[in-house]
Structure formats: structure tokens, C-alpha cells
Design a protein around this motif. Structure first.
Motif, short mmCIF file in Angstrom:
data_model
loop_
_atom_site.label_atom_id
_atom_site.label_comp_id
_atom_site.label_asym_id
_atom_site.label_seq_id
_atom_site.Cartn_x
_atom_site.Cartn_y
_atom_site.Cartn_z
N GLY A 110 0.81 -1.21 0.00
CA GLY A 110 0.00 0.00 0.00
C GLY A 110 0.84 1.25 0.00
N MET A 111 2.14 1.11 0.24
CA MET A 111 3.07 2.24 0.22
C MET A 111 3.80 2.24 -1.12
N THR A 112 3.78 3.36 -1.81
CA THR A 112 4.29 3.40 -3.19
C THR A 112 5.79 3.16 -3.28
N ASP A 113 6.51 3.36 -2.20
CA ASP A 113 7.97 3.22 -2.26
C ASP A 113 8.46 2.03 -1.45
N TYR A 114 7.61 1.02 -1.26
CA TYR A 114 7.99 -0.08 -0.36
C TYR A 114 9.21 -0.84 -0.86
N ARG A 115 9.47 -0.78 -2.16
CA ARG A 115 10.62 -1.51 -2.69
C ARG A 115 11.94 -0.85 -2.29
N ASP A 116 11.89 0.38 -1.75
CA ASP A 116 13.12 1.03 -1.31
C ASP A 116 13.65 0.47 0.00
N SER A 117 12.87 -0.38 0.64
CA SER A 117 13.26 -0.94 1.94
C SER A 117 14.38 -1.95 1.78
N SER A 118 15.33 -1.97 2.71
CA SER A 118 16.37 -3.00 2.74
C SER A 118 15.73 -4.33 3.06
N ASP A 119 16.30 -5.42 2.52
CA ASP A 119 15.71 -6.74 2.71
C ASP A 119 15.58 -7.09 4.19
N TRP A 120 16.61 -6.76 4.97
CA TRP A 120 16.58 -7.12 6.39
C TRP A 120 15.47 -6.39 7.15
N ALA A 121 15.04 -5.22 6.61
CA ALA A 121 14.08 -4.40 7.32
C ALA A 121 12.64 -4.73 6.98
N VAL A 122 12.40 -5.51 5.89
CA VAL A 122 11.02 -5.74 5.43
C VAL A 122 10.14 -6.37 6.51
N PRO A 123 10.56 -7.45 7.20
CA PRO A 123 9.67 -8.03 8.22
C PRO A 123 9.34 -7.03 9.34
N ALA A 124 10.34 -6.28 9.77
CA ALA A 124 10.10 -5.31 10.85
C ALA A 124 9.16 -4.21 10.40
N LEU A 125 9.35 -3.70 9.17
CA LEU A 125 8.46 -2.67 8.65
C LEU A 125 7.04 -3.19 8.51
N ALA A 126 6.90 -4.40 7.98
CA ALA A 126 5.57 -4.99 7.81
C ALA A 126 4.89 -5.17 9.17
N TRP A 127 5.65 -5.60 10.16
CA TRP A 127 5.08 -5.77 11.50
C TRP A 127 4.63 -4.42 12.07
N CYS A 128 5.44 -3.39 11.91
CA CYS A 128 5.10 -2.06 12.44
C CYS A 128 3.88 -1.48 11.74
N VAL A 129 3.78 -1.66 10.43
CA VAL A 129 2.62 -1.15 9.70
C VAL A 129 1.36 -1.91 10.12
N THR A 130 1.47 -3.23 10.23
CA THR A 130 0.32 -4.06 10.62
C THR A 130 -0.20 -3.67 11.99
N ASN A 131 0.70 -3.32 12.90
CA ASN A 131 0.31 -3.02 14.27
C ASN A 131 0.11 -1.53 14.53
N GLY A 132 0.14 -0.73 13.48
CA GLY A 132 -0.16 0.69 13.64
C GLY A 132 0.94 1.51 14.26
N VAL A 133 2.15 0.97 14.33
CA VAL A 133 3.27 1.73 14.87
C VAL A 133 3.73 2.76 13.86
N ILE A 134 3.80 2.37 12.60
CA ILE A 134 4.17 3.25 11.51
C ILE A 134 3.01 3.27 10.51
N ASN A 135 2.60 4.44 10.12
CA ASN A 135 1.46 4.58 9.20
C ASN A 135 1.85 5.14 7.85
N GLY A 136 3.11 5.44 7.67
CA GLY A 136 3.53 6.02 6.41
C GLY A 136 3.29 7.51 6.36
N LYS A 137 3.87 8.16 5.37
CA LYS A 137 3.74 9.60 5.20
C LYS A 137 2.79 9.90 4.04
#
Length: 736
Positions: free
Chosen positions: A676-703
Motif C-alpha cells: 500500500g506504500m508506493t515506495d515499499y521496494r526502497d526498503s532494505s531486505d533485512w528491514a522488510v519483516p520489521a516494517l511490515a510488523w510495524c505497519v500491521t500493528n499501527g506503529v508506523i502509518n507512512g507519510k
């Protein structure tokens, strides 16, 4: 019996009505002469005020039935209905402001309500429902009129026998506490003073310039001598002029004046009035026209907030608090009266404004009305005042009563002033002694000047050969009460987070002894003494911590709630310069400090972090703790922590995942949520699970972006405001 009916509409949409209604009638002469004052020989019972029907509160079962009929689930969602008006038989009120304000939706609602068991029971018992009120306590209350020949007491007793009725009480009638007009003055004002008072002649500004110590340039505010005319001696005797060196309200606090109204276009008031919100609670319409049929409320409003520093007339004690005029009296030419339902309606209107954020800083209500009684039977009004005090931090300040207005004070209780929840104010002379007819008993709280008080008025005053414009001087507790209201406004301006109890403690602790050999009441009055607002401010400063504020964080900023929430929890701090720097990049060691402030609980047992750039500094215990817990690591395989380096958004996601998420959570997370984030492919591979977890749990909502899309911006630096938002999101979600 009632001579009129009125609609009490509480919907927020109705609050801003301010134009197009019939103007109020022309002003009447106030006050009455001493010859019309009550007989001093009357007993307490003879002075008891009558009731205007009764008010019944319904059982929970009856409430649910009515809510169901109206299609509502919450008592506070219903508008108050005027039954007679909906039936089309509205009478012309006794002030000459007749007119048909009927509403077809009211009529439809009444047709439904007529079928309810509560209405049927009351009708069968010979009682007519004339009003339906949602009280501040969350109950449905009905204003009821008994049949001809049936007393209110008989109706009350009959109502208590009904299955639908939980409680009942009289609809108490409240009289205006009328002041006494002073005798003609022996000393006339100078021509310059009169000119400035009547037309605010800026050309004479030099005459009115402030003298010393930051006094406003209003001409009468510079005169401290009570023997000169006109003057504002009370600003000096109650130490307002000293208090202004510490704080000026300057529209940061609102005072509601529940009175005869306020003249809305008075030149020395209008800049401080919330005119679009001015309301007539007695006749249930926006307050328009002249705004004050009697003049009393205009005088009270001037004492509180006559416009300061406008080179004209007076300066109110609050130094420019905002005034919310709420008219609660009839327009009777002989004796203005109010009642319980009108007052509860006024409070409900005020609390609706506060809840809707139409008025965010209302902390004081001023009342100059009452009835004498042996006990406090108006439970509904008392509960309403208590709700405003305890749940909204609103102080109710009341005139304590004027006895026979000649030479005798009454010592029996007068309500609402003598409710424990109210601040009851007695009146003092210019020399600090008691006004002889000012009521006193153990329920009184504080004293303030109330003799020969100059303030704004609805009519011009001519004494001798001098015309003073639309000002006059009056004597009574109605003049003392607004001084304490002005003082409360200053106290709340100084400490917006103070409670009413803390404000009262500051007022009472610092009150000065009243020395009055002729009318000594120190053993018989509960008054703590004479108002000293300057000392009260110092006392409140010591008792209440000043609320946090930052020069670069303002209401309306997207990060305001998050930053202030984090700061008030002491999770994040500002800079010594008074700013927060919300857009400044958060460094890695600062992130460790923020987390440590909330989660570390002062733990200093962690071993020294092995990184060469972690030196002995403010951040060291936090970094040691974060590394020991496994929440943060250094850069790759190096022994560098990254002190001074900005923390990226994906690094912060990784830290939060380390703190809260399990390995299983991260292994099983659905990473497609990032699409749902237009730039999600800019994420480092190691960070994808953590980012997905944060978005799922409402910690990060994107800009949010201008085109409506949202971006992760994973490698961008995390700002201090974003860190505050992420922390508060996590706390709100119960994750940390």
C-alpha cells in the motif's frame, strides 16, 4: 403556573446562531430603590422562593424506552424538547419577545413520546410534561406542571409514586441578586476622563497613558482613590495591578457570565465577547439585539473583562479574558427570575461548547442569583455544578447575597452560592470592612470589594452635571463575585493545568484578614478573608507545575498531540532554548534515550556498551541499557554504535520489532501490507519483516503525499516529531 414555554436546543449546530432573531426589548431601569428591598423582618421561610412546577428524573427502564422511541442510544444525543411549543400553543413571554419558534421535528418527537409509559403515567396523574432535558449527569429529566389547583408539593409526592420516576424535586425559582445604586457623587470627573470614557478619543491618549508598572492605558484604571470619580480602586486593593506584572489573561481563558445578558455592542466590552456563541438559555435562542434587558450582566462582565489597554473607560480585572454571555433570566420589568431548568440548560450549553471544542479554555462561570433555604434541595443543579467542577475544571463563582440591601445581612443559606461546590463571595467596602448588608455564614468562602464599583452599563449615567457614558457604579455581592471570577481567570491563565481545588486553595490560603471592628464577622463567617490575587498567583505557581510548551509546537500541527503527550510523560524533552525542534533528525543515541526514558525505569546495572564511540555523556546509561537488552546494535560487524548519526525509519522499525515482536511474529508476518506504500521496494531486505510488523500493528502509518498516496520512506531520517508519534502510537496500541 408558567406563562411561557421555551425550547432548549443543545445540538452543536444550533450554538453558533447569532443573527436574524427578534431584538430584545429596550432596557429597563436597574436597580430598584431601597424602598423596594425585602423587609428585614421577614423570616427565612417567608423569603423562600417558589417553584415553577417540578422536575422528575426517569428510571433507567423509562429512559431506554424514550431513547428507543427517539431512535437514539445516548441520553446526551437528544435535544431538549419544549412540549407545549411543539403542540403549537406557545405563549408570548413576559418580556415582549414573543414569536413562533416551533419546530416540526419537535412535534413529531412529541407525538412519539406521548405513547411512552412515563408520559402516560404523568398524564394519568394529572401532570403535564412541558420540557424534556438531558442532564449533565446523563439522565432524562422532565419538567412537569401540575393541574390547576394542585400544588407543586402535591405533584411532587404523587410523581414519586409512579413506576417511571426515579426521583423528583421542585423546579426552583431563582431571583437576581440585585445591587444597590450609589448616591450622586460629590466629586465630578475631569472633562478628559469623561471624554475618554464615552467615546475612547484616541486624541486624548496622552492623558490616559499608563502611569507605572505596566498599567493599561484605560483612564479610570489609573485612579486608585475611591473618593475620586470615576475610579477603579478595587484593582489596587485586591492587587490586580501587581498580578498583571506576572500574568495577563489576554484571551487565553473564557469566563461564562450567566446573568441578565451582556450588551453585545458596548464599546468597552465587545472585543472580549464571544458574540457568535452568546445564548439566551431562558428563552432558548441566540442572544442578539442589545443583549441585556436589565443591565446587571453588562456591569458584571465589565468587572471581569472590560477591554484593557484600549484608552477608554475601565480595565477588567482579568486583563482581557474572553466572555461567553449566557442569559438565564426572564425579561420581567419588575423582578428578573430564573429556574432550575434554565440554569441546567445553560450549563449543558456550556459543556456542549467545551466538548465540541468550540470553546476550549472555559474555566469560570459567574452567577449572581439565588434563593434562601434551610437545606440544599436543588440536587440537579448542584450535581450539574459538581460535574462542571470535577470533570471540566470549571469554577462556579457566586454572589453571596445582599440581605435587605439596606442595613441587615442574612445569615441563612442562599443557593447556589452556599453549595460546597461553589465559591461564595461576600462584599467589602473601599476601606476593607464588610458591606453591612452583605450576607454571611459558615458557607461563605472569600471576600472582595463590592462597594461603589464602577463598570460598564447598558444606559448612560448622569450624576450632577456630568455624563459618564454607558458606565455606572453599583454596590453589592454581585460586584464582588466577578472580581473573584477575574482572579480565577488570571490563575487559570498562569496555570492552565490547575484544578478548581488548586485555584481555590491559592485564593483562600493567601486571602488577607478582614478588619472590621463595627461588623466583626471573623468568628461567624466562613470567608477566608479579602482577595489578594497577586499572592494567590505566587501560591499557585509553587503548588502547580507549569505546563509544558514549546515555541515551535502549536495546536493544529499534525504532531502536536504526539509531541505534547511524549513531553508530558517525560519521554522526550525540549531544548534549553524553549523549542522542541520537531523536524530535526533524531540521532541513534537520542532514540536510545527516548526508549530508556519510558522502558528503562532508571536501570543503571547494564554493562558498558562495547562500542568505541560511546563515551561518558548524557546518553551513556540509555545506550548501555539498549545494547544489553538487544534492542539496538552497532553498525554491522564494526565496534561503532553510530553516535551522532541520524536514525533511519527502517532502523527504528527494527528497534521496535526487537522490543515487542517475537521471531515467530516476524517470520510469519504478511509483507504484502507494505504494497500500500508506493515506495515499499526502497526498503532494505533485512528491514522488510520489521516494517511490515510495524505497519500491521499501527506503529508506523507512512507519510501522506499530495496525490493521496502514502510512502514508507524507509531510508529517510526519522524526525523528532515522528519519534514522538511512533512512541505514542505504540503506547496507545498497548504494545509498549
Amino acid at each position: 403556573m408558567k406563562q411561557y414555554t421555551h425550547i432548549r436546543i443543545m445540538a452543536t449546530a444550533a450554538l453558533a446562531m447569532s443573527i436574524g432573531l427578534i431584538p430584545l426589548s429596550s432596557a429597563l431601569a436597574l436597580p430598584q430603590s431601597a424602598a423596594s428591598a425585602p423587609d428585614a423582618s421577614q423570616t427565612s421561610n417567608e423569603r423562600d422562593q417558589p417553584s415553577d412546577g417540578i422536575i422528575v428524573t426517569l428510571t433507567d427502564k423509562a429512559e431506554r424506552e424514550i431513547l428507543s422511541l427517539l431512535g437514539e442510544t445516548d441520553v446526551n444525543a437528544i435535544d431538549t424538547l419544549s412540549i407545549d411549543d411543539a403542540k403549537g400553543d406557545r405563549a408570548v413571554n413576559d418580556g415582549g419577545n414573543g414569536g413562533d419558534n416551533s419546530d416540526s421535528s419537535d412535534a413529531a418527537a412529541i407525538e412519539l413520546l406521548d405513547s411512552s409509559s412515563a408520559y402516560r403515567e404523568l398524564e394519568d396523574a394529572g401532570m403535564e410534561v412541558t420540557q424534556q432535558v438531558a442532564t449533565t449527569g446523563g439522565d432524562i429529566a422532565l419538567e412537569v406542571q401540575p393541574a390547576d389547583g394542585v400544588s407543586d408539593q402535591e405533584a411532587l409526592e404523587a410523581a414519586l409514586e409512579l413506576d417511571s420516576v426515579k426521583s423528583a424535586q421542585p423546579n426552583y425559582v431563582y431571583n437576581l441578586i440585585e445591587p444597590v445604586a450609589d448616591e450622586p457623587l460629590a466629586t465630578a470627573a475631569s472633562p478628559a476622563m469623561v471624554t475618554l470614557a464615552t467615546d475612547g478619543d484616541a486624541g486624548a491618549a496622552e492623558t490616559a497613558e499608563a502611569a507605572t508598572d505596566g498599567l493599561p492605558n484605560d483612564p479610570w484604571a489609573s485612579i486608585s482613590n475611591p473618593d475620586e470619580a470615576p475610579n477603579q480602586y478595587y484593582l489596587y486593593s485586591s492587587h490586580f495591578t501587581e498580578a498583571w506584572n506576572m500574568v495577563k489573561t489576554n484571551k487565553t481563558v473564557t469566563v461564562a457570565v450567566l446573568d441578565s445578558g451582556v450588551e453585545l455592542d458596548h464599546s468597552d466590552l465587545k472585543d472580549n465577547l464571544l458574540t457568535p456563541l452568546a445564548w439566551d438559555s431562558y428563552y432558548d435562542q441566540a442572544l442578539t439585539g442589545t443583549g441585556d434587558y436589565v443591565g446587571h450582566g453588562t456591569h458584571v462582565a465589565g468587572i471581569i473583562a472590560g477591554v484593557a489597554n484600549n484608552r477608554s473607560g475601565i480595565a477588567g480585572g482579568s486583563y482581557n479574558a474572553k466572555i461567553l454571555p449566557v442569559k438565564v433570566f426572564s425579561d420581567s420589568a419588575t423582578r428578573p427570575q430564573s429556574n432550575t431548568t434554565a440554569l441546567i440548560s445553560a450549563y449543558k450549553y456550556i459543556l456542549t461548547l467545551v466538548n465540541s471544542t468550540a470553546v476550549e479554555d472555559l474555566h469560570v462561570i459567574n452567577l449572581s442569583l439565588g434563593y434562601y433555604g434551610s437545606d440544599s434541595n436543588d440536587r440537579l443543579l448542584q450535581r450539574t455544578i459538581r460535574d462542571a467542577r470535577d470533570n471540566y475544571r470549571i469554577a462556579t463563582v457566586c454572589a453571596a447575597g445582599n440581605g435587605n440591601k439596606v442595613d441587615t445581612a442574612y445569615t441563612e443559606n442562599i443557593y447556589p452560592a452556599d453549595f460546597e461546590e461553589c465559591i461564595a463571595v461576600t462584599a467589602l467596602t473601599a476601606t476593607g470592612s464588610n458591606v453591612v448588608f452583605s450576607d454571611y455564614n459558615k458557607a461563605k468562602d472569600i471576600s472582595a470589594p463590592g462597594a461603589s464599583i464602577w463598570s460598564t452599563y447598558t444606559r448612560e449615567t448622569t450624576l450632577g452635571d456630568v455624563n459618564y457614558g454607558k458606565y455606572t457604579r453599583l454596590t453589592g455581592t454581585s460586584m464582588a463575585s466577578p472580581m473573584v471570577s477575574a482572579a480565577c481567570a488570571l490563575l487559570f491563565a498562569e496555570r492552565p493545568n490547575a484544578t478548581v481545588d488548586q485555584v481555590c486553595d491559592a485564593l483562600y490560603t493567601t486571602a488577607e484578614p478582614v478588619v472590621d471592628a463595627e461588623n466583626d464577622r471573623t468568628q461567624t463567617s466562613g470567608s477566608h478573608g479579602a482577595l489578594n490575587i497577586a499572592a494567590a498567583l505566587v501560591e499557585l505557581d509553587a503548588a502547580v507545575e507549569k505546563p509544558l510548551s514549546f515555541t515551535d509546537v502549536a495546536k493544529g500541527d499534525w504532531f502536536y498531540d504526539a509531541v505534547m503527550g511524549a513531553a508530558n510523560r517525560k519521554i522526550m524533552n525540549g531544548y534549553p532554548t524553549g523549542d522542541f525542534r520537531p523536524n530535526k533528525a533524531l540521532t541513534r543515541e537520542q532514540a536510545a534515550v527516548v526508549l530508556y526514558n519510558y522502558l528503562g525505569e532508571g536501570d543503571t546495572s547494564s554493562p558498558r556498551a562495547p562500542h568505541t564511540d560511546v563515551l561518558d555523556d548524557y546518553y551513556t546509561p540509555a545506550v548501555n541499557w539498549a545494547v544489553a537488552k538487544g534492542y539496538m546494535k552497532g553498525y554491522g560487524d564494526t565496534n561503532v554504535f553510530g553516535v551522532g548519526q541520524p536514525l533511519t525509519r527502517q532502523e527504528l522499525a527494527g528497534i521496535f520489532a526487537n522490543i515487542v515482536a517475537s521471531k515467530e511474529d516476524l517470520q510469519n508476518i504478511d509483507a504484502s501490507v507494505l504494497q500500500g506504500m508506493t515506495d515499499y521496494r526502497d526498503s532494505s531486505d533485512w528491514a522488510v519483516p520489521a516494517l511490515a510488523w510495524c505497519v500491521t500493528n499501527g506503529v508506523i502509518n507512512g507519510k501522506g503525499q499530495a496525490d493521496g498516496t502514502r510512502q514508507l520512506q524507509p531510508k529517510a531520517s526519522c524526525s523528532r516529531a515522528e519519534m514522538a508519534g511512533i512512541m505514542m502510537n505504540s503506547i496507545g496500541q498497548g504494545l509498549i
